[in-house]
Write an enzyme that holds these catalytic residues in place. Sequence first.
Site, PDB file in Angstrom:
ATOM      1  N   CYS A  93       0.808  -1.219   0.000  1.00 21.75           N
ATOM      2  CA  CYS A  93       0.000   0.000   0.000  1.00 21.75           C
ATOM      3  C   CYS A  93       0.842   1.270   0.000  1.00 21.75           C
ATOM      4  O   CYS A  93       0.299   2.371  -0.126  1.00 21.75           O
ATOM      5  CB  CYS A  93      -0.945  -0.019   1.194  1.00 21.75           C
ATOM      6  SG  CYS A  93      -1.923  -1.532   1.242  1.00 21.75           S
ATOM      7  N   HIS A 128      -2.683   8.245   5.862  1.00 23.65           N
ATOM      8  CA  HIS A 128      -2.946   6.951   5.209  1.00 23.65           C
ATOM      9  C   HIS A 128      -4.370   6.525   5.584  1.00 23.65           C
ATOM     10  O   HIS A 128      -5.170   6.212   4.725  1.00 23.65           O
ATOM     11  CB  HIS A 128      -1.907   5.937   5.678  1.00 23.65           C
ATOM     12  CG  HIS A 128      -1.935   4.635   4.945  1.00 23.65           C
ATOM     13  ND1 HIS A 128      -1.889   4.546   3.576  1.00 23.65           N
ATOM     14  CD2 HIS A 128      -2.006   3.349   5.404  1.00 23.65           C
ATOM     15  CE1 HIS A 128      -1.915   3.271   3.213  1.00 23.65           C
ATOM     16  NE2 HIS A 128      -2.003   2.528   4.291  1.00 23.65           N
ATOM     17  N   HIS A 132      -9.816   2.082  -0.050  1.00 21.83           N
ATOM     18  CA  HIS A 132      -8.370   1.859  -0.109  1.00 21.83           C
ATOM     19  C   HIS A 132      -8.035   1.346  -1.511  1.00 21.83           C
ATOM     20  O   HIS A 132      -8.334   0.202  -1.837  1.00 21.83           O
ATOM     21  CB  HIS A 132      -7.939   0.853   0.950  1.00 21.83           C
ATOM     22  CG  HIS A 132      -6.458   0.802   1.162  1.00 21.83           C
ATOM     23  ND1 HIS A 132      -5.552   1.232   0.202  1.00 21.83           N
ATOM     24  CD2 HIS A 132      -5.718   0.397   2.213  1.00 21.83           C
ATOM     25  CE1 HIS A 132      -4.334   1.079   0.664  1.00 21.83           C
ATOM     26  NE2 HIS A 132      -4.404   0.576   1.892  1.00 21.83           N
TER      27      HIS A 132
END
Lengths: 309, 370
Positions: free
Chosen positions: B138, B266, B300
């Site tokens: 990620c 994030h 995400h």
Amino acid sequence: MATIVRAVECDFPVFGYAASGAGAEGLVRDRVVSLLPVGSGARGGGRLPRVAYQLAQRASKGHTLRGGTGVVFGTAFGCLTETESFVSHMIREREATPKPRAFSSSVHNAIASFVALKLNARGECQTFVHGELSFAQALFAAVLAHRRSGESYWVGALDELPAHTFRALEQGVRGTSAAHEGGAVLFGGGSEDVSEAVAGSRLVRIELGRTQDVPAWFAGSDAKPELVLHAGPPAPEADFGSEPGCPVFHAPPDHPSSLATRTALALSILDGESSATLVGLSTRPSRLAVLGTTADGDAALFELRGFGA
Amino acid sequence: MKRVVVTGRGAVTCFGAGCAALVDAVFVGRSGILPRRRLAGLVTRAEVAAEVPEEVAATAREHDSLAFGFALRAAREALAAAQVDAGATLGLVLATTKADLGGVEGAGEGYGRPWVLAARLAEELVLHGPVTAVSCACASGLVALAHAGRWLRAGRAERVLVVGVDALSGFVVQGFERLLALSTDPCRPFDRRRTGLSLGEGAGALVLEARAERDGCVELAGWGAANDANHITGPCRDGSGLALAIERALAHARLLPAAIDLVHLHGTGTVYNDAMECRALERIFATPPPLAGSKAQLGHTLGAAGLLESLIAIEALERGLAPPNVRLARPEADFPAALVRGTTPLGRARHALKIAAGFGGIDAALVFAR
């Protein structure tokens, strides 16, 4: 396709290395790690991460590690054993119970991250996925990072070939090389004075580009390498013309990470651990180049010198 | 030393194609996390995701690969904005976690090979420059932007297209389901009732150029990365790895923490990630600047997240606004009060910090300057 051709001069000392699988045969026993990892210290990861950890341990053996050590890896396919396991459970067997660890291990960066975890490496941790030049991309990234940080890096590449992928390759999935497994890890960089080192080599130049760039990488050089170890499709002379102007030792790639194992062999010959006769030289060289080319026309070159050169 | 500036941007997200669709939706607080449509047949506890609208996905599918189609569309928008002519010498760094898994799932030719996706993109766009593919979970997008920055500083290229992309697949949805990481409802990062993340998909693209001066552009002024070396999937609880990455980015940009005017988080919505981020920021900032994240809106997007969220951070600097933390109703008692709720004016908008963390303990941070 025209590309930018710019030499990247560097001074990246390599203090240790280790290799595994096809292409590692020429190294002394202490530099070779089995593809069937054993030992309690390697528990908790998939097959390739455990092999990578043992390779990294072996590569940095005898060197004091610092907190900022980074890990930069390349891989064409990553942990295919775990990926196959997850897909098999999810799709082929119509089971609703794929293992969570198989998923988390299936990411390409699982190999580098496991090395960082096991060796407490809190520096940068990067993974490049670029087919047979994955190692070249990783090494280039480590060189660029080292220029600014002065930190040490484990740089490597590793690939495996479990059953389903082997069958897929036989059916002609594009962008892959011969059907074997293996890879290598080297340990280098750092900021300490290497002038008094009695063993080891250094990377002095790295090039990335297309096969048609290769002649320009050698042309005009007043200090040619004594030999070029070439991993790539056979008979590149037609593409390279009169260059590189020194002997070329050809060997087709054994696996997608062959460039890493070739580099380990070159380091071993420069260090005098492996015999120069393995690559057709009669005496130990002080300057070798490793050239990787792919069927798609990509190319990478590393020039290595022994410390005494 | 040359500056690295942003000259082009492109996006494909749950809000449709185009940067304007993305940023307009984000700054008014819309969320694209809805009941799954394309992947409605998957049996999972969580049935929501931020999928790209079908009319955009249909166009992408004409290329036999959703990931390629998303990436191509975002890249073309960024190149047009940067006024890059076809056939120009331009590097390409691709960020992705899984590339295209269509072949694995029996619906295409993709076999999870990022370098093949990158090469196809370079060929389609007629880019005559160096190409590589980064896969750092990620954190891929931020690592790719930093790598492109290094290329530019080292003179390997004068312009680089950075593309981050991932398309939702059964593999990815089932994977996060098996990790018990998915929220059954649309995710609510930093809220005390958060239970996990919501997946998204899409592509983000930035064109970076090496220039002597900023010339009115936003600059990628610094980057840093580190590893937790703590756990293969879970974040380091004390936030020390991410804090180290932030310290390195600030040092690279030659800035003190007090110079940061916005942190774009994030913010996955998992219990441990959000807490870790707060601990990391406490280590860096005596008084944190406004803190905002966008995964409650975009989901995400994995390999695309770093690019898309950097794009939002850049837009925040230009608008002088912090984007909202959507669905943040009651933060944990020990989370910073600087977590904004709605869209919030920034007192000063010169420097934004973008942070990310990923599987394997990877932490990354970028500093953008205006």
